[in-house]
Structures are given as C-alpha cells and as structure tokens.
Design an enzyme around this catalytic site. Structure first.
Site, mmCIF file in Angstrom:
data_model
loop_
_atom_site.group_PDB
_atom_site.id
_atom_site.type_symbol
_atom_site.label_atom_id
_atom_site.label_comp_id
_atom_site.label_asym_id
_atom_site.label_seq_id
_atom_site.Cartn_x
_atom_site.Cartn_y
_atom_site.Cartn_z
ATOM 1 N N ASP A 75 0.957 -1.129 -0.067
ATOM 2 C CA ASP A 75 0.125 -0.122 -0.068
ATOM 3 C C ASP A 75 0.929 1.123 -0.007
ATOM 4 O O ASP A 75 1.912 1.366 0.822
ATOM 5 C CB ASP A 75 -0.741 -0.108 1.273
ATOM 6 C CG ASP A 75 -2.262 0.934 1.152
ATOM 7 O OD1 ASP A 75 -2.210 1.531 0.246
ATOM 8 O OD2 ASP A 75 -2.802 1.055 2.065
ATOM 9 N N ASN A 123 -10.545 -2.825 -6.871
ATOM 10 C CA ASN A 123 -9.551 -1.877 -7.512
ATOM 11 C C ASN A 123 -10.140 -1.617 -8.903
ATOM 12 O O ASN A 123 -9.699 -0.696 -9.573
ATOM 13 C CB ASN A 123 -8.217 -2.371 -7.552
ATOM 14 C CG ASN A 123 -7.333 -2.080 -6.293
ATOM 15 O OD1 ASN A 123 -6.601 -3.080 -5.821
ATOM 16 N ND2 ASN A 123 -7.744 -1.295 -5.389
ATOM 17 N N ARG A 126 -11.161 1.658 -9.963
ATOM 18 C CA ARG A 126 -10.269 2.975 -10.076
ATOM 19 C C ARG A 126 -10.539 3.206 -11.702
ATOM 20 O O ARG A 126 -11.376 2.592 -12.405
ATOM 21 C CB ARG A 126 -8.718 2.224 -9.898
ATOM 22 C CG ARG A 126 -8.627 2.167 -8.725
ATOM 23 C CD ARG A 126 -7.170 2.121 -8.408
ATOM 24 N NE ARG A 126 -6.626 1.754 -7.317
ATOM 25 C CZ ARG A 126 -5.626 1.443 -6.673
ATOM 26 N NH1 ARG A 126 -4.558 1.580 -7.367
ATOM 27 N NH2 ARG A 126 -5.288 1.389 -5.361
#
Lengths: 344, 360
Positions: A75, A123, A126
C-alpha cells in the site's frame, strides 16, 4: 463564557501552528538525513561493506527460528508518486522493484512462502487508465519473475509462482500468460513459493471454497466430510492457507481491507508500518523479522521446557552403570519382635 | 441496467428463504483447544511466569535448541561479478552466526526493555488524563469533540490469570460491563464482545446483573438505560434484568456476545447446510455468491464492526469471525494489558480521523 472563547481560540491556534512548524522541520530533517545516508551507502567501497553487513545479518536470522509464510499488503505506491511528484506509473514501478528486493531478502532468510496483495477486486473501481497501466505492469513483471525463476544464476531460481484470485475477471490474454508461467515454474520440488493475489478479495476466496466444498458433496452420501480442514484446503494458498505467520501492511492503515481474513484471524503477527511501500527497505523488514524471531524463541523455550542440566544428565547417563540389585541377594534381616507379646 | 441485478437479488432472496427454512446444522464440537497466540503476545501475556530471568535464559540457551540442519546451512551469495552462487556454511561458520544472532537478541532485548518502560509510562500518564470516574457527562463531552463515531463497536476481551488484578472470569465480566457503560455514554448503539472461550456466553445471567449494577452506578438506580444482550450462537435475546425483562420497543444498547464458535465453525456449519440443500436440489451452485454468504452470516453472527478495540499488548485476533473483519479498523495500545477508558477514547479518536477508500 464569551471571554473564555476569545481566549481559547488564539491559544489553540498558536499551539497548532507551533506543532505544525515543529512537525515540518522534523520531517524535513529526517528526509535529508535519509537521502544523505543512502547517498553515502551507495559509494562503491562503502556499498561493499554494507553488503557484507547485510549478508551476515541475514544469515544470523537464518540460523534461528524462521517464519514459514510472510505476506505483504503493498500500500502506498500512489502516495509515493504524489509525494515525489512522479507520474503514477513510476510509483507502481518502484513498488514492484521493492517487492523483488524483499522477496530476495526473505528467501535468503529462509521463508518458505511469500504472498502479496497486488490487486483487489475492489480496485476495478479505479480509472480505466490506471487499471490498464497496472495490468500491463503486472504482465511485464510476471514474465520478469518467470525468467528469474528459470535462471540458474539468480537467487530466485526454483521458485514456484502462483497467481491466485478470481481470474475470470482478467482478460483472456493475461490468463493464458498466467497459465504458462505457472506451468513453467512448477518443478515439483518447491522449497520456495510465491503467491501473487491478483484480483483477490478474501470474501471471494471463502465463498469459492464453500462452493467447492458443496460441489464435492455431489458424489458422497452425507455432508459430514465438510470440516475446517476441507475448507482450508480449498482456499487459494494451497498448503499455506491455514496460517500466515507475519502479515505486513505499509502506509499506516490499520485494517485488513479484505485480505487474508481466513489466514490471519487466528495466530498471525500483524504488523502495520507507516512508511509507504516503495520506501519499505532492508532495515524495516529486518527489524520485523528480528522481533518475530526473538519472541518466537522465547515461546519455543517455554514450550519445549529445555533445560541444560537435564540435557547434560541425559548425556552422562551412558557412563553411569544402571542399578540392578535383586532383593534375595541382601543379607538376612534380624528377627521381628512385637511389643505386645502373646503366648501362642 | 438494473434488470439483471434485480434478478440476482430475487434469486438470492429465494435461496436465502430456503436457507432460513432449514435450521442450521450445528456441529457439536464445542471442545476448546487452547488458543495459540502469536509469538509476541504469547511471550508478553504469560503474567508472573514471564520474568526477565526467564527471557535471558531463553536467549542464552537458544544456541543449543535449534538443530544444525542442512536446510538451515544453505547460503545464497553474490560474488564479485554480481552473480549468485549457492553454497553451504561450515559448522564453525554456523555457530559464529548463532552467536551473532544471540548478540542481536540481547541488543533487541535491551532496546525492548526501555521501549516497554516508556510505553508503560505513557499509558499511566494517559490514564491520569482520561479518567471518567463513573461520569457519563464527561464521556459524552469527550465524544462530542469527534466528527464521527462507529456504528458498531467490537472488542476482544480475555481472561487474565486468576492470581492477577482483575483476573479470572469475574474480572472478565467486570471488564465487559465497564465497556458497556462507556459505549452507552458515548452514544454507540451496538457493541460486540468477543472472548475466545465463550465465558460471557456461558454466564449471561451474571453478566446481565453486572451490567445493571455498573449502569446504575453511572446513571443512578432510577434511570438505568435499557439494554439487550444477544447471544447469536444460541439465537437468544435477553432484555434488561431477569426480573423485569419486559420487552421494550427501544433499547439504548444492544450487546452481542461472540466466541470462537462463531468464527470458522459457523462457516463450516453454513457450508454443511448449503451442501444439504444442494443435495435436495433447493440450491444451485451459481446461487452461492458473496452476497448470499454475507446475508447468512450477518443473520447468524451479526454485523461487521467498524472499529475493533483490543486491550492486549499487541494485536492478536484470537479467531474473531474472519468474515466480519473485512474493513474493520483495529486499535490497540502497545504493551497495554488493562481495560481502561483511555484506550477506549483514543480508539474512538483514531477512528474519527481515519479515512475510508474502498479500492480507490
């Protein structure tokens, strides 16, 4: 009341200002110090010394207790790019390089399995551009890793690469590449495996495992075979699904974010670190490993109840003759007489 | 656009109905194995048995414990030309590294000693700063400064050794009821209390009395807030005290008691039930989705907590239901070993400052 308010606001404001200034100065100092140190270490004669020291530290850890399964949540790549004013792509690139470095270190320490959270199913929310970049980067890194795993000269030689997760969400091209790489690196002898979780969430993993278990009852008469073991065996991480010894999450968030829930909810050591993933280096991982090793050592000591004295006694046992005295061989005892003598 | 989704929801609804009709097949394995804590917690928690002398002994004798195996003696090195070569250490080299490791342990141990003392001092000072002394107004005042509070709060409690202060199951019940009071005063409506062995679940009556006594200390005996104690494993809800358990429409706080049985074991039981339905033909494989499992587990165990407080020295999840830990924020104080208000309020503060970005 009003006076108190008038007084309180400037005081609070003043303190926040001073705190902020101090914080900025400390941050700046720390940053320049770090840069200076890294520049110093990169000079060629000193870098050799650094390498020697690092090597001996790694081997020292290797001879003690070593975790089997280490897991990373990578991260902070984007924040790193923002901080250094780099394009997003470079941030992810730097993250990939850090991962490779850490895999090398862990492998040399003697860790058997490394897993990492490369991409979450969430994700996909995104921007399309970033997803494409990540996919492309992943494909490139995967072939790089496969090459290294096949190279006799490389430390990564003989490593088994697995890409796990809900692969049906990936493109067909990527899926064939993954299959090829997995086949190529599966050499039967697996001293070291690498699990890359790519589109993965733990809930998806558990659900898949439940589904596989339910499907397996088709051929059996009853449902009693289902147990914790069968569920664990159907998780994505193969023999390492039961527990993860150390889970490291960088960039300061103190939550799991749908990663390794099944693996880490029982007796994993979970470490949260404030550095961003690309700047997570040798010192950090070494310190975490040393801490784990130190406490594992104490735990092992209490479990085995090892005692030096007993060990020595046991080894001396061979020199002492074993006792063997039959009762009959003793001389006869004097006659027994009671105080209350009765005439027979 | 919404059509397939609605359809999916409809099918989920149907299979969920089927699932609800069949009672969950609970397995009977309620025997508890000892929880194996992660090394750091295990070493710090042993109470009075964990002395400095013992630690020193463990370090000193570690040279002798680990056997010198071939695998441990493997070595990968970079040579002058930047190429990797594989070799093995000699036995003398092995022992040199062992001695180096012991040196590292000693250095770390000394560092750790000072860190531990520093942490203890910090906690002591914090405890002086934040001490509500049974005053709900003060707690509410502290919470009012925050811009958000969690909707569901969870906490892992544990039994301390009987000889220690606040040890034994009495101590656990006391800690639990203290937490209930703070949570009510902070204005949080749902609290989950987890203990590995299910001692709270087994002593619900005592625990209700404990909560009542603590609440009447905080709020006075005539306006004790109403509370409900839920045991999801047995599917039971208890209201207030045993004597006046009339069901009220609104309770101030709902306390759920969980134990390790609600973790992996419940997921196994759910799988068995699903397999049963699948054999009967009431459930198809495509219907087993994350949503369905989530719906069922919320039904069986409860909601996912927003914040999890742990009152131990280092994070140890102790088999807390894995499904429910997805986005939960963790909070614990390093080297703390007591259930104190300062940890509680600092946890809430950290939660208020945290930002959530799911996948972004």
């Amino acid at each position: 009341m009003l006076i108190k308010l008038y007084l309180e606001a400037p005081i609070v404001w003043f303190f926040t200002l001073i705190l902020e200034i101090v914080r900025q100065v400390i941050y700046g100092l720390k940053h320049t110090m770090q840069e200076a140190i890294s520049a110093f270490c990169n000079q060629s004669p000193i870098s050799k010394v650094v390498l020697v020291v690092q090597n001996s530290l790694v081997y020292a850890l290797r001879v003690g207790p070593v975790p089997d399964h280490v897991s990373f949540v990578m991260d902070g790549n984007r924040r790193f790019a923002n901080l250094k004013k780099l394009p997003l792509k470079e941030g992810h690139e730097a993250g990939g390089a850090t991962f490779l470095k850490l895999v090398y270190i862990c492998k040399r320490i003697g860790v058997k399995c490394i897993s990492c959270y490369a991409f979450s199913i969430e994700n996909f929310n995104r921007s399309q551009e970033e997803i494409d970049t990540l996919m492309e980067l992943f494909s490139r890194k995967l072939s790089e890793f496969a090459e290294k795993a096949k190279d006799h000269q490389d430390a990564l030689h003989g490593c088994k690469i697995n890409v796990v997760g809900n692969k049906s969400l990936l493109s067909a091209k990527l899926r064939t590449q993954i299959k090829e790489v997995e086949k190529l690196t599966d050499t039967g002898n697996t001293k070291f495996s690498l699990y890359i979780c790519f589109p993965y969430t733990s809930r998806d993993e558990i659900t898949t495992s439940i589904m596989k278990n339910v499907a397996a009852t088709r051929s059996t008469p009853s449902t009693t075979e289902i147990s914790e073991e069968t569920l664990t065996n159907n998780m994505h991480l193969g023999p390492f699904s039961n527990t993860c010894d150390i889970l490291i999450r960088t960039s300061g968030h103190k939550r799991l974010s749908d990663y390794m829930l099944w693996e880490s909810h029982e007796n994993a050591t979970i470490e949260f670190d404030n550095t961003l993933w690309p700047s997570f280096g040798f010192t950090k991982i070494f310190f975490i490993m040393l801490k784990w090793s130190y406490y594992k050592n104490i735990q092992q000591y209490s479990e085995t109840s090892f005692s030096l004295r007993k060990e020595i006694l046991r080894s001396c046992h061979n020199f002492v003759k074993p006792v063997s005295v039959p009762l009959q061989s003793l001389a006869a005892a004097p006659p027994a007489v009671t105080v209350t003598k009765k005439k027979a | 656009m919404s059509e397939p989704r609605d359809e999916a929801r409809a099918t989920t609804g149907k299979s969920a109905e089927n699932l609800q009709k069949t009672r969950l097949l609970r397995s009977e394995s309620t025997k508890f194995q000892d929880h194996v804590a992660p090394p750091i917690v295990g070493a710090l928690k042993r109470g009075s048995a964990n002395t400095k002398m013992r630690t020193v002994k463990a370090i000193a004798e570690s040279i002798l414990i680990n056997k010198c195996s071939d695998e441990k003696r493997m070595k990968d090195e970079v040579d002058k030309h930047g190429q990797w070569k594989h070799s093995t250490m000699g036995i003398i080299e092995f022992f040199v590294y062992k001695i180096l490791l012991v040196g590292l342990y000693i250095a770390y141990g000394i560092f750790r000693y000072f860190q531990y003392q520093y942490n203890l001092m910090k906690l002591r000072i914090l405890n002086v700063f934040y001490s509500p002394s049974n005053t709900p107004q003060l707690i509410r005042q502290d919470v009012r400064k925050l811009n958000k509070i969690p909707k569901v709060l969870a906490s892992i409690l544990e039994v301390k050794p009987v000889g220690d202060v606040g040890g034994g199951s009495k101590g656990l019940l006391n800690d639990g009821s203290k937490l209930v009071c703070w949570t009510v005063s902070a204005g949080i409506k749902q609290l989950i209390l987890y203990d590995y062995e299910g001692i709270l679940q087994g002593n619900v009556e005592l625990f209700r009395e404990g909560i009542y006594a603590k609440l009447s200390k905080y709020y006075g005996p005539y306006n004790v807030p109403t509370f409900a104690v839920k045991v999801p494993h047995e599917n039971k809800v208890y209201y207030n005290l045993k004597g006046n358990s009339q069901k009220k429409s609104k309770v101030s706080i709902e306390v759920s008691l969980l134990s390790s049985r609600d973790g992996r074991e419940t997921i196994v039981d759910l799988t068995k039930t699903m397999a049963h339905l699948y054999k009967q033909g009431d459930l198809s494989l495509d219907e087993i989705t994350v949503d369905l499992v989530d719906q069922e587990l919320v039904q069986l165990v409860g909601h996912e907590p927003d914040l999890l407080l742990y009152f131990g020295p280092a994070l140890d999840l102790q088999g807390y239901p894995p499904w429910h830990l997805r986005l939960t924020e963790f909070f614990w104080e390093a080297d703390n070993n007591q259930v104190t208000y300062s940890v509680f309020i600092r946890g809430l503060r950290v939660y208020a400052g945290a930002q959530m970005n799911v996948g972004k």
